[in-house]
Design a protein around this motif. Structure first.
Motif, PDB file in Angstrom:
ATOM      1  N   HIS A 132      28.686 -24.087  -3.027  1.00 54.76           N
ATOM      2  CA  HIS A 132      27.843 -24.269  -4.207  1.00 54.76           C
ATOM      3  C   HIS A 132      26.507 -23.601  -3.942  1.00 54.76           C
ATOM      4  O   HIS A 132      25.829 -23.917  -2.959  1.00 54.76           O
ATOM      5  CB  HIS A 132      27.645 -25.762  -4.495  1.00 54.76           C
ATOM      6  N   ALA A 141      22.264 -17.973 -13.040  1.00 52.48           N
ATOM      7  CA  ALA A 141      21.967 -18.242 -11.636  1.00 52.48           C
ATOM      8  C   ALA A 141      20.768 -17.446 -11.144  1.00 52.48           C
ATOM      9  O   ALA A 141      19.996 -17.931 -10.313  1.00 52.48           O
ATOM     10  CB  ALA A 141      23.195 -17.922 -10.780  1.00 52.48           C
ATOM     11  N   ILE A 148      35.071 -12.418 -13.845  1.00 53.28           N
ATOM     12  CA  ILE A 148      33.998 -13.360 -13.525  1.00 53.28           C
ATOM     13  C   ILE A 148      33.165 -13.621 -14.778  1.00 53.28           C
ATOM     14  O   ILE A 148      32.820 -12.689 -15.510  1.00 53.28           O
ATOM     15  CB  ILE A 148      33.096 -12.801 -12.401  1.00 53.28           C
ATOM     16  N   GLU A 149      32.813 -14.886 -15.030  1.00 50.59           N
ATOM     17  CA  GLU A 149      31.989 -15.237 -16.178  1.00 50.59           C
ATOM     18  C   GLU A 149      30.566 -14.724 -15.964  1.00 50.59           C
ATOM     19  O   GLU A 149      29.859 -15.161 -15.049  1.00 50.59           O
ATOM     20  CB  GLU A 149      31.986 -16.750 -16.371  1.00 50.59           C
ATOM     21  N   MET A 155      26.313 -21.976  -8.996  1.00 49.11           N
ATOM     22  CA  MET A 155      27.643 -21.360  -9.053  1.00 49.11           C
ATOM     23  C   MET A 155      28.560 -22.028  -8.035  1.00 49.11           C
ATOM     24  O   MET A 155      28.141 -22.343  -6.915  1.00 49.11           O
ATOM     25  CB  MET A 155      27.553 -19.855  -8.778  1.00 49.11           C
ATOM     26  N   ASP A 156      29.801 -22.214  -8.415  1.00 47.10           N
ATOM     27  CA  ASP A 156      30.800 -22.838  -7.542  1.00 47.10           C
ATOM     28  C   ASP A 156      31.847 -21.803  -7.149  1.00 47.10           C
ATOM     29  O   ASP A 156      32.460 -21.160  -8.018  1.00 47.10           O
ATOM     30  CB  ASP A 156      31.469 -24.021  -8.237  1.00 47.10           C
ATOM     31  N   MET A 201      35.791 -17.526  -8.100  1.00 49.59           N
ATOM     32  CA  MET A 201      34.770 -18.149  -8.931  1.00 49.59           C
ATOM     33  C   MET A 201      35.389 -18.421 -10.289  1.00 49.59           C
ATOM     34  O   MET A 201      35.637 -17.495 -11.062  1.00 49.59           O
ATOM     35  CB  MET A 201      33.548 -17.238  -9.054  1.00 49.59           C
ATOM     36  N   THR A 256      27.346 -17.202 -16.203  1.00 47.96           N
ATOM     37  CA  THR A 256      27.001 -17.992 -15.017  1.00 47.96           C
ATOM     38  C   THR A 256      26.114 -17.199 -14.068  1.00 47.96           C
ATOM     39  O   THR A 256      25.161 -17.730 -13.486  1.00 47.96           O
ATOM     40  CB  THR A 256      28.276 -18.443 -14.307  1.00 47.96           C
ATOM     41  N   ILE A 257      26.414 -15.917 -13.895  1.00 45.24           N
ATOM     42  CA  ILE A 257      25.614 -15.072 -13.001  1.00 45.24           C
ATOM     43  C   ILE A 257      24.215 -14.862 -13.560  1.00 45.24           C
ATOM     44  O   ILE A 257      23.218 -14.950 -12.832  1.00 45.24           O
ATOM     45  CB  ILE A 257      26.327 -13.726 -12.781  1.00 45.24           C
TER      46      ILE A 257
END
Length: 618
Positions: free
Chosen positions: A352, A418, A410-411, A356-357, A381, A414-415
């Protein structure tokens, strides 16, 4: 009851008489020369005792001394120095002319493990093929000497490698016990305060020194620590664990096996080893069941957006920063990588970081005296997969980094969240790129990195602007065309591709292509990562959402409409050239009709005049 009391009184009288006789008949100063001689004979160290020795009979029969010091051969400063020392001795061996020391206690001692306190070998001294400094069993016709326990209380340890800074461990409390086979127990606690950081450490271990110094092993059954201070999470870092350690003197190798550690809510298992020398060589194989970097690294402060009102003085306290050490002002970035080599294999079931996980994370790295090669850094991810191989070269004054990111499904939202990019964009991102820069840091990436990448996105949604809505509302205002009502304030695309280039904060997007059942777009543009502004130019074809059928609607479906989106990311502006396009369409339609009429009346004078007029308008 009377007999019991009588017996106890007799024993008490005998004990008091025995101790009194001992104090009167045995002078502890008789042991001074013997102890000094035995310490030097068996270890080579010089024991110095200042002041007279005296008895202390309650609660333990002991010999008390004044200031003492223990110095290695040729050393310039003592290894151990204390204001007083207590030797707890056994009573019965004294009557048979033996000194059996059950425990040595030092209080307020100063222990110095520095280059100045190390033994200096005489250049003319012979070197044995296998040196063993363990004392042999004494065969002495006089006094014999044996120590079973060592206790150090409220003391200080100064530790320093040659050329490095000193580390001071305060409030040391140490209890050591050993048997005749040199196997024993250690209980230790202490505190280190350095650079506005405070580390409290305690451990309990079983130690085997039967083959010391060739082999020393320890089974650390309890290890706990707490680290607080600047550049750390607000709650600090605390944990506990167990491990096994071995030191091999000939190879200068330290092995750490069966690691089982916990730090906050992160857990670590595995093994590690290091061969010490001018350039230490590390080998690590570590596994994390859970690695929560949010609770191990200091919180990342979000950059202030443009136009944001600055807080008045006193509204918020600044986060404490680590002090700048004068001796390290000129140290290059990542200077610590220069002095060792390492082979590192890391695996984590879950990670984590920055909200982001990640799962099934694997990393394989090597360091060669400042050249860090990340052969593999990959993981999952969400429903996607990412890989981030690269290198970090710090062998010169300026660090150089190079990475080749590969992202698959990858979404992107989320990036962006972050790394604090205020862009309301979601979708599945696939990317292949090559980037290079200096520091591995989010802010450095914004300002100084360069590189190229190819992006493909699916099911994207950009909030704040609905391209279809913008075009259709503008057409509706400028013509009699009717459109379907659309309240969605977002642009949706099934697919989007572009080529991206980054040059010190300036992002160029070339050959943008997007498609959905509602619209088609193409274009190019630039993004400023530092000022957080955009300047993009699109050509939009709206395919759906029109009411009715007409030549104008057919024209609009097949004709790209210029759209310019620009300004701050959080308050974008746009401009449309619909009026010019509609005017041109009307002109073209009028020309088409006039040309048709002229063709039908080409033999008349009016037809010829119209034809000449159309030729002039070409």
């Amino acid at each position: 009851m009377r007999r019991v009391l009588t017996t106890l009184m007799i024993l008490l009288v005998v004990l008091v008489a025995g101790l009194s006789a001992l104090v009167l008949l045995v002078n502890p100063n008789d042991f001074r020369t013997y102890m000094v001689r035995q310490v030097e004979a068996r270890s080579g160290y010089t024991l110095k005792l200042e002041g007279p020795l005296r008895w202390h009979v309650w609660p333990q029969l002991s010999i008390l001394s004044g200031r003492m010091s223990l110095t290695a051969p040729g050393a310039s400063v003592p290894l151990v120095a204390a204001d007083n020392m207590r030797l707890d001795v056994a009573l019965m061996p004294l009557f048979s002319h033996q000194l059996q020391v059950n425990q040595v206690m030092l209080k307020g001692a100063v222990i110095q493990l520095t280059p100045q306190s190390e033994a200096v070998r005489n250049a003319d001294a012979p070197v044995a093929p296998r040196e063993n400094t363990l004392p042999d069993k004494a065969e002495d016709t006089g006094w014999s000497f044996d120590i079973g326990r060592l206790k150090v209380a409220d003391s200080l340890l100064v530790f320093q490698h040659e050329g490095d800074e000193q580390v001071t461990v305060r409030n040391i409390n140490l209890q050591m016990e050993q048997d005749e086979h040199h196997k024993g127990k250690i209980d230790f606690s202490g505190r280190v305060n350095r650079n506005q950081r405070d580390l409290t450490l305690s451990l309990a271990a079983q130690v085997n020194a039967s083959d010391y110094p060739h082999l020393l092993s320890a089974d650390i059954q309890q290890l706990s620590w707490q680290l607080t201070g600047v550049d750390l999470p607000s709650q600090g870092i605390s944990g506990q664990g167990t491990l096994q350690a071995q030191w091999r003197e000939e190879q200068k190798q330290l092995e750490l096996n069966q690691l089982n550690l916990q730090a906050n809510d992160s857990t670590l298992t595995g093994q590690a080893s290091v061969i010490l020398g001018n350039e230490p060589q590390w080998n690590m194989n570590l596994q994390f069941d859970k690695l929560n970097l949010e609770n191990l690294l200091p919180a990342q402060a979000a950059p202030a957006a443009r136009g944001e009102v600055v807080q008045q003085q006193g509204q918020a306290q600044a986060k404490p920063q680590r002090p700048v050490i004068a001796s390290s002002l000129e140290q290059p970035d990542y200077n610590g990588l220069r002095g060792f080599s390492a082979d590192i294999l890391l695996k984590a079931n879950s990670v984590h970081w920055r909200g982001m996980d990640f799962t099934q994370v694997t990393s394989q790295m090597t360091n060669k005296n400042g050249l860090l090669t990340i052969a593999e850094l990959s993981g999952k991810m969400g429903e996607g997969h990412l890989s981030l191989p690269g290198t970090l070269d710090v062998r010169k004054a300026v660090a150089r980094s190079s990475f080749q990111p590969r992202l698959d499904n990858i979404e992107i939202g989320t990036i962006l969240k972050a790394f604090n990019y205020p862009i309301s964009l979601t979708g599945s991102l696939t990317m292949a790129g090559d980037f290079s820069g200096s520091k591995i840091d989010a802010d450095a990436f914004r300002q100084y990195w360069r590189g190229q990448a190819h992006l493909e996105m699916r099911n994207t949604r950009m909030e704040g602007l609905n391209f279809q809505q913008l075009v259709q509302q503008a057409v509706e205002r400028s013509s009699n065309v009717k459109v379907k009502e659309n309240v969605d304030n977002a642009t949706r695309l099934d697919s989007f591709v572009t080529d991206l280039s980054l040059d010190e904060g300036q992002v160029t997007l070339d050959d943008m292509q997007g498609a959905s059942p509602m619209l088609m777009l193409e274009g190019n543009g630039t993004l400023d990562l530092i000022k957080e502004t955009a300047d993009t130019r699109f050509k939009i074809r709206v395919l759906e959402g029109w009411l009715g059928e007409s030549r104008l609607i057919d024209f609009l479906k097949t004709t790209p409409i210029p759209l310019n989106v620009y300004g701050n990311w959080q308050a974008l502006n746009y401009s449309l050239q619909v009026d010019q396009l509609l005017r041109k369409h009307l002109q073209d339609e009028a020309k088409r009709r006039l040309s048709g009429w002229a063709d039908k009346n080409k033999d008349s004078q009016n037809g010829k005049d119209v034809k000449k007029l159309l030729e002039k308008l070409q």
